[in-house]
Scaffold this motif. Structure first.
Motif, PDB file in Angstrom:
ATOM      1  N   UNK A 215     -20.613  53.148  24.569  1.00 24.34           N
ATOM      2  CA  UNK A 215     -20.273  54.208  23.618  1.00 24.34           C
ATOM      3  C   UNK A 215     -20.792  53.772  22.246  1.00 24.34           C
ATOM      4  N   UNK A 216     -21.865  54.415  21.802  1.00 29.23           N
ATOM      5  CA  UNK A 216     -22.550  53.978  20.584  1.00 29.23           C
ATOM      6  C   UNK A 216     -21.792  54.447  19.353  1.00 29.23           C
ATOM      7  N   UNK A 217     -21.527  53.512  18.443  1.00 30.92           N
ATOM      8  CA  UNK A 217     -20.865  53.845  17.184  1.00 30.92           C
ATOM      9  C   UNK A 217     -21.866  53.961  16.048  1.00 30.92           C
ATOM     10  N   UNK A 218     -22.761  52.979  15.928  1.00 29.81           N
ATOM     11  CA  UNK A 218     -23.747  53.000  14.841  1.00 29.81           C
ATOM     12  C   UNK A 218     -25.098  52.549  15.383  1.00 29.81           C
ATOM     13  N   UNK A 219     -26.157  52.981  14.683  1.00 29.90           N
ATOM     14  CA  UNK A 219     -27.515  52.585  15.070  1.00 29.90           C
ATOM     15  C   UNK A 219     -28.418  52.669  13.846  1.00 29.90           C
ATOM     16  N   UNK A 220     -29.365  51.747  13.767  1.00 31.06           N
ATOM     17  CA  UNK A 220     -30.373  51.793  12.700  1.00 31.06           C
ATOM     18  C   UNK A 220     -31.553  50.936  13.120  1.00 31.06           C
ATOM     19  N   UNK A 221     -32.620  50.974  12.311  1.00 30.52           N
ATOM     20  CA  UNK A 221     -33.864  50.302  12.699  1.00 30.52           C
ATOM     21  C   UNK A 221     -34.300  49.301  11.648  1.00 30.52           C
ATOM     22  N   UNK A 222     -34.809  48.155  12.118  1.00 31.19           N
ATOM     23  CA  UNK A 222     -35.413  47.129  11.259  1.00 31.19           C
ATOM     24  C   UNK A 222     -36.632  46.589  11.991  1.00 31.19           C
ATOM     25  N   UNK A 227     -31.192  48.774  16.505  1.00 25.97           N
ATOM     26  CA  UNK A 227     -29.977  48.016  16.817  1.00 25.97           C
ATOM     27  C   UNK A 227     -28.826  49.006  16.988  1.00 25.97           C
ATOM     28  N   UNK A 228     -28.209  48.987  18.159  1.00 27.29           N
ATOM     29  CA  UNK A 228     -27.085  49.867  18.458  1.00 27.29           C
ATOM     30  C   UNK A 228     -25.826  49.030  18.659  1.00 27.29           C
ATOM     31  N   UNK A 229     -24.771  49.416  17.982  1.00 27.05           N
ATOM     32  CA  UNK A 229     -23.506  48.699  18.103  1.00 27.05           C
ATOM     33  C   UNK A 229     -22.434  49.662  18.604  1.00 27.05           C
ATOM     34  N   UNK A 230     -21.680  49.228  19.599  1.00 26.85           N
ATOM     35  CA  UNK A 230     -20.616  50.048  20.169  1.00 26.85           C
ATOM     36  C   UNK A 230     -19.822  49.214  21.156  1.00 26.85           C
ATOM     37  N   UNK A 261     -13.565  45.213  15.261  1.00 26.51           N
ATOM     38  CA  UNK A 261     -12.751  45.935  16.234  1.00 26.51           C
ATOM     39  C   UNK A 261     -13.581  47.019  16.908  1.00 26.51           C
ATOM     40  N   UNK A 262     -12.958  47.775  17.762  1.00 31.55           N
ATOM     41  CA  UNK A 262     -13.641  48.884  18.423  1.00 31.55           C
ATOM     42  C   UNK A 262     -13.576  50.160  17.625  1.00 31.55           C
ATOM     43  N   UNK A 263     -13.327  50.061  16.332  1.00 26.20           N
ATOM     44  CA  UNK A 263     -13.164  51.255  15.511  1.00 26.20           C
ATOM     45  C   UNK A 263     -14.127  51.268  14.332  1.00 26.20           C
ATOM     46  N   UNK A 264     -15.381  50.910  14.571  1.00 29.97           N
ATOM     47  CA  UNK A 264     -16.397  51.061  13.540  1.00 29.97           C
ATOM     48  C   UNK A 264     -16.491  52.530  13.154  1.00 29.97           C
ATOM     49  N   UNK A 265     -16.651  52.796  11.846  1.00 25.50           N
ATOM     50  CA  UNK A 265     -16.861  54.168  11.429  1.00 25.50           C
ATOM     51  C   UNK A 265     -18.147  54.684  12.084  1.00 25.50           C
ATOM     52  N   UNK A 266     -18.051  55.802  12.769  1.00 20.06           N
ATOM     53  CA  UNK A 266     -19.210  56.342  13.487  1.00 20.06           C
ATOM     54  C   UNK A 266     -20.334  56.707  12.525  1.00 20.06           C
ATOM     55  N   UNK A 267     -21.544  56.294  12.885  1.00 13.24           N
ATOM     56  CA  UNK A 267     -22.758  56.583  12.122  1.00 13.24           C
ATOM     57  C   UNK A 267     -22.716  56.045  10.700  1.00 13.24           C
ATOM     58  N   UNK A 268     -21.779  55.130  10.423  1.00 11.82           N
ATOM     59  CA  UNK A 268     -21.701  54.522   9.096  1.00 11.82           C
ATOM     60  C   UNK A 268     -22.442  53.192   9.118  1.00 11.82           C
ATOM     61  N   UNK A 269     -23.758  53.296   9.059  1.00 12.78           N
ATOM     62  CA  UNK A 269     -24.608  52.106   9.086  1.00 12.78           C
ATOM     63  C   UNK A 269     -25.805  52.347   8.195  1.00 12.78           C
ATOM     64  N   UNK A 270     -26.144  51.390   7.354  1.00 15.32           N
ATOM     65  CA  UNK A 270     -27.323  51.499   6.486  1.00 15.32           C
ATOM     66  C   UNK A 270     -28.099  50.188   6.544  1.00 15.32           C
ATOM     67  N   UNK A 271     -29.358  50.246   6.143  1.00 16.58           N
ATOM     68  CA  UNK A 271     -30.213  49.057   6.087  1.00 16.58           C
ATOM     69  C   UNK A 271     -30.658  48.846   4.648  1.00 16.58           C
ATOM     70  N   UNK A 272     -30.416  47.643   4.132  1.00 13.42           N
ATOM     71  CA  UNK A 272     -30.880  47.262   2.801  1.00 13.42           C
ATOM     72  C   UNK A 272     -31.492  45.872   2.875  1.00 13.42           C
ATOM     73  N   UNK A 273     -32.712  45.759   2.354  1.00 10.86           N
ATOM     74  CA  UNK A 273     -33.409  44.469   2.297  1.00 10.86           C
ATOM     75  C   UNK A 273     -33.439  43.772   3.649  1.00 10.86           C
ATOM     76  N   UNK A 274     -33.692  44.537   4.701  1.00 11.84           N
ATOM     77  CA  UNK A 274     -33.852  43.956   6.028  1.00 11.84           C
ATOM     78  C   UNK A 274     -32.563  43.538   6.706  1.00 11.84           C
TER      79      UNK A 274
END
Length: 419
Positions: A215-222, A227-230, A261-274
């Motif tokens: 169950x994917x919570x957040x995802x972003x690219x570097x 990288x998918x976390x869930x 925990x298993x309660x990451x804010x959904x889609x709350x992921x950003x990439x800064x400086x790698x």
């Protein structure tokens, strides 16, 4: 006499060129042909050109075609005196926001604006553009669908539904890479749990499925890796999966901090400086893929940032409690309030929800307004400027329009797509 107005992003077509009978459509074809003269004569300058022999040839063709309506309902080309490669070259210079209307001109144009040759030419000429795509949830039926922000003929903007796509997953990860949107999650209508959407041609391509049920919570690219976390079977323990967009292969799953925990804010992921930044109700987590290690950022944890986006390695989010747009620079570990947006923020102050997007180096602030009994989604584009050696950030509202009228929607995710 006729004129073409060119602003560096493409030709601004008169609305009547796109409506009416075949005579008007021929005029549009001539206008497209004449457009190339404007590019040759002067870039980013309004030019006035006389419709030349192309007009005469096109009108003659129009007359002949109209006299033979029973034999053929549509000419093979609206610019018969130009070779196909020249037409493609001209259309490549036109803003992609006009392609939906150009596709209505004829079957020939409809095939051209979705052709591989056209987008290859746009890439070669450096005419690609950043476009804002938005995943919206329709509360009335529970469907998650993809919309694109388009400029209308009158200069205003609207969110346009992308048709012929499967319903998107309620819990899933969405990542934009160039002209593609990668989607990971459980679909109702297709067996795959990973697809990519090519926004140039509005086509769907299946990807190798995740080798775990997740169950994917957040995802972003570097650096080409998504990288998918869930969580998998244990909802209190998070895992991380990595998908290589070059090889389209999955890498072995990675561990996450014990405090996550298993309660990451959904889609709350950003990439800064790698580095990837994500949060749950208690902590912020920073992942450095080069070092394969997890870190924390105490200053970032000073505010409960949500629905944030990044421009030039600076995080921005709308703090609805205080009615301000906040910015966080990880280089100086400092928070500032963005100045110059008082009117826009006052308009958004009492909205049901708000969301921050980014595309092409600018911010987009999306929020709701209620007019009578009708709910309206508004969007404002914000350009940013740093002053006083970077200590202050100022915003300027470039435009603010009602982009979707009616319905009951909210934003799931905003994506910066290059088309």
């Amino acid at each position: 006499m006729g004129y073409i107005s060119e602003d560096g992003h493409g030709c601004v077509w008169k609305d009547w060129w796109l409506k009416g009978d075949f005579q008007n459509r021929i005029t549009l074809g001539v206008a497209v042909g004449s457009c190339v003269l404007g590019f040759i004569l002067s870039h980013k300058v309004r030019v006035v050109v006389r419709f030349s022999l192309i007009l005469e040839d096109s009108l003659r063709m129009s007359s002949k075609t109209r006299s033979k309506k029973e034999q053929s309902s549509e000419p093979q080309s609206l610019i018969p005196s130009l070779p196909e490669e020249i037409i493609v070259d001209i259309l490549a210079r036109v803003g992609s926001c006009y392609y939906p209307k150009l596709s209505l001109v004829s079957k020939h144009f409809r095939s051209l604006v979705t052709s591989h040759e056209l987008y290859a030419r746009r890439s070669l000429l450096g005419c690609t553009e950043h476009s804002l795509y938005v995943v919206l949830c329709n509360r009335e039926n529970g469907n998650y669908q993809l919309y694109a922000l388009r400029q209308k003929a009158n200069g205003n903007h609207s969110l346009v539904l992308i048709p012929s796509l499967p319903k998107l997953p309620r819990k899933g990860g969405f990542v934009a890479v160039g002209s593609r949107i990668y989607v990971f999650g459980r679909f109702k209508s297709i067996p795959q749990n990973a697809i990519s959407i090519d926004c140039r041609y509005q086509t769907v391509h299946p990807l190798p499925s995740m080798n775990v049920t997740m169950s994917v919570s957040v995802a972003d690219i570097i650096d080409g890796n998504i990288y998918l976390t869930g969580y998998c079977s244990n909802p209190t323990k998070m895992v991380m999966m990595v998908f290589n967009t070059e090889t389209e292969m999955w890498e072995p799953k990675k561990t996450t901090p014990e405090t996550m925990s298993g309660y990451l804010w959904e889609n709350e992921c950003v990439v800064m400086a790698g580095k990837m930044y994500m949060s749950d109700p208690s902590y912020n987590f920073v992942y450095d893929p080069k070092e394969s290690k997890w870190e924390t950022d105490k200053m970032l944890n000073m505010f409960k940032w949500r629905k944030a986006r990044v421009v030039d390695d600076v995080l921005y989010y709308y703090d609805s409690g205080w009615g301000v747009l906040r910015a966080y620079d990880p280089k100086g570990s400092s928070w500032v309030v963005v100045n110059g947006l008082e009117e826009l923020l006052a308009d958004a102050r009492f909205s049901d929800w708000s969301y921050t997007g980014s595309y092409g180096g600018k911010l987009a602030m999306i929020f709701t307004k209620t007019t009578g009994r009708t709910e309206v989604i508004r969007c404002g584009e914000i350009s940013l400027e740093r002053r006083r050696q970077g200590k202050e950030i100022w915003g300027k509202v470039e435009w603010c329009d009602d982009v979707l009228v009616g319905g009951d929607f909210y934003v799931k995710k905003t994506l910066d797509v290059i088309v």
